[in-house]
Design a protein around this motif. Structure first.
Motif, short mmCIF file in Angstrom:
data_model
loop_
_atom_site.label_atom_id
_atom_site.label_comp_id
_atom_site.label_asym_id
_atom_site.label_seq_id
_atom_site.Cartn_x
_atom_site.Cartn_y
_atom_site.Cartn_z
N GLY A 239 0.70 -1.13 0.10
CA GLY A 239 0.11 0.16 -0.15
C GLY A 239 0.97 1.33 -0.02
N HIS B 195 -0.84 -2.81 5.87
CA HIS B 195 -0.95 -1.30 5.03
C HIS B 195 0.32 -0.60 5.75
CE1 HIS B 195 -1.82 2.38 3.35
NE2 HIS B 195 -2.72 1.95 2.63
N ASP C 112 -0.52 2.00 8.35
CA ASP C 112 -0.86 1.46 9.45
C ASP C 112 0.69 1.11 10.45
OD1 ASP C 112 -3.71 1.38 9.95
OD2 ASP C 112 -3.71 -0.73 8.49
N ARG D 72 -5.81 -0.73 10.90
CA ARG D 72 -7.06 -0.08 10.50
C ARG D 72 -7.67 -0.42 9.09
NH1 ARG D 72 -7.69 5.05 10.70
NH2 ARG D 72 -5.32 5.80 10.67
N ARG D 73 -6.54 -0.59 8.21
CA ARG D 73 -6.82 -0.73 6.96
C ARG D 73 -6.82 -2.27 6.45
NH1 ARG D 73 -3.87 3.36 8.63
NH2 ARG D 73 -4.25 5.41 7.99
N ASP D 74 -7.64 -2.42 5.39
CA ASP D 74 -8.00 -3.85 4.91
C ASP D 74 -7.08 -4.12 3.50
OD1 ASP D 74 -9.47 -2.67 3.05
OD2 ASP D 74 -11.38 -3.38 3.90
N HIS E 172 -8.38 -4.58 0.59
CA HIS E 172 -8.66 -3.57 -0.57
C HIS E 172 -7.89 -2.23 -0.63
CE1 HIS E 172 -11.40 -1.26 -3.07
NE2 HIS E 172 -11.53 -2.31 -3.95
N ASP E 173 -7.86 -1.83 0.87
CA ASP E 173 -7.16 -0.29 0.97
C ASP E 173 -5.79 -0.33 0.40
OD1 ASP E 173 -9.33 0.82 2.26
OD2 ASP E 173 -8.94 0.09 4.03
N MET E 174 -5.22 -1.47 0.77
CA MET E 174 -3.81 -1.82 0.50
C MET E 174 -3.39 -2.00 -1.03
SD MET E 174 -2.32 -4.66 3.05
CE MET E 174 -3.43 -5.02 4.44
N THR F 199 -5.80 -0.90 -3.42
CA THR F 199 -6.04 0.26 -4.09
C THR F 199 -5.06 1.30 -3.93
OG1 THR F 199 -8.57 -0.25 -3.73
CG2 THR F 199 -7.97 1.92 -4.36
N SER F 200 -4.75 1.50 -2.97
CA SER F 200 -3.64 2.57 -2.63
C SER F 200 -2.39 2.30 -3.48
CB SER F 200 -3.37 3.27 -1.06
OG SER F 200 -2.75 1.86 -0.47
#
Length: 326
Positions: free
Chosen positions: A173, A221, A224, A302-304, A306-308, A310-311
């Motif tokens: 991420g 991430h 995080d 806190r980040r999942d 998909h967040d990783m 996508t970013s």
């Protein structure tokens, strides 16, 4: 406090710098720029170019900037390369750390956060890896990280230096596109590169004892991870004499096939992977227990996934605009 962040122009290091400054901490970056990029560092943060092997230069920086704590991320980190060049890795990662600690203790610095790795565990045969899981590293890189933990802990006990060794699991991420991982040794950017070149992503073995036959890892991430450094730094500065060894992960496993499926969905490439033979030394499952870090630092990822992804993809497109699907 003023924190010296070694390796602060690298992928993870730059995220730590941004997180520390956003939390109101004063920061100085020390980096040899062999892999780091100075443009990643905020403009108001001083950047000193130098090696941790240069004890005199480190000592001058500590004194000139009135440094009271150190976050040490500077290191060589390629597993395969470490097998080819073990003496280089021991020199950079262990001797560089020894020289740095010598300067730190001579200057009276009070806190030291060490960047370690889940590579210290080797091939653990457990469902969740705790900090008490035996450490049997499988590469010179992992050995240097374990030796580094020993050196940091021994120095702390001998001098009163507050220390924390953070064992990272798999990092992915980006907090912003400019800070993206530009290397291709980690799975996510490696798959991005393959897709961009219209090549199928590779899976190294699908006959492991896991639900889909592919290896399972704990991905975290990078933002995080950076926040965990802030929490560790503040814990050490508020409680002198602490000695912490902590896993930094989400405590959730993701298989290689699941990761590639998610990358395909996010990028829109939808390219089926090819399966090749196993790589020597790859354990079937390595997933962190994150209980101790939650208890000691009141921190939790806190980040999942998909967040990783996508970013990371936004960062990849920022640096490789030709990769966008049309």
């Amino acid at each position: 406090m003023t924190w010296l962040i070694t390796g602060g122009a690298g992928y993870i290091g730059a995220h730590v710098v941004h997180a520390m400054t956003e939390a109101g901490e004063r920061v100085v970056v020390y980096d040899d720029l062999s892999t780091g990029i100075s443009e990643r560092v905020p403009r108001d943060v001083p950047v000193v170019v130098g090696s941790t092997l240069d004890g005199d230069r480190v000592a001058r920086v500590l004194a000139e900037h009135d440094v009271t704590g150190v976050v040490h991320l500077a290191a060589k980190k390629q597993v395969g390369e470490s097998v080819e060049w073990p003496l280089h890795y021991y020199r950079e990662n262990v001797e560089g750390l020894r020289v740095l600690l010598e300067a730190v203790t001579a200057a009276g610095v009070g806190a030291f956060v060490f960047s370690s790795s889940a590579a210290v565990y080797g091939m653990p045969d457990v469902n969740l890896v705790t900090e008490e899981t035996p450490c049997v590293p499988m590469s010179p890189y992992g050995e240097t990280k374990l030796a580094g933990e020993w050196l940091v802990r021994a120095t702390g006990r001998a001098t009163g230096l507050s220390t924390a060794s953070l064992r990272y699991f798999n990092v992915a991420g980006a907090a912003s596109p400019e800070l993206a991982d530009l290397g291709v040794s980690n799975l996510v950017p490696m798959v991005f590169e393959q897709l961009t070149e219209h090549a199928p992503p590779r899976i190294f073995g699908d006959d492991y004892p896991t639900p889909d036959g592919t290896c399972i890892r704990d991905y975290i991430h990078v933002a995080d991870l950076a926040e965990a450094h802030v929490a560790a730094a503040r814990a050490l500065s508020s409680s002198p004499g602490r000695d912490l060894t902590l896993n930094i992960g989400r405590g959730e496993g993701v298989s290689v096939r699941e990761m590639i499926d998610t990358i395909n969905a996010v990028t829109g490439y939808d390219t089926p992977p090819t399966v090749t033979s196993r790589r020597p030394g790859d354990p079937a499952r390595v997933v962190a227990s994150a209980d101790r870090v939650a208890r000691e630092l009141d921190w939790k990822a806190r980040r999942d996934l998909h967040d990783m992804i996508t970013s990371a993809w936004q960062g990849w497109l920022h640096h490789h605009p030709e990769a966008a699907r049309t």
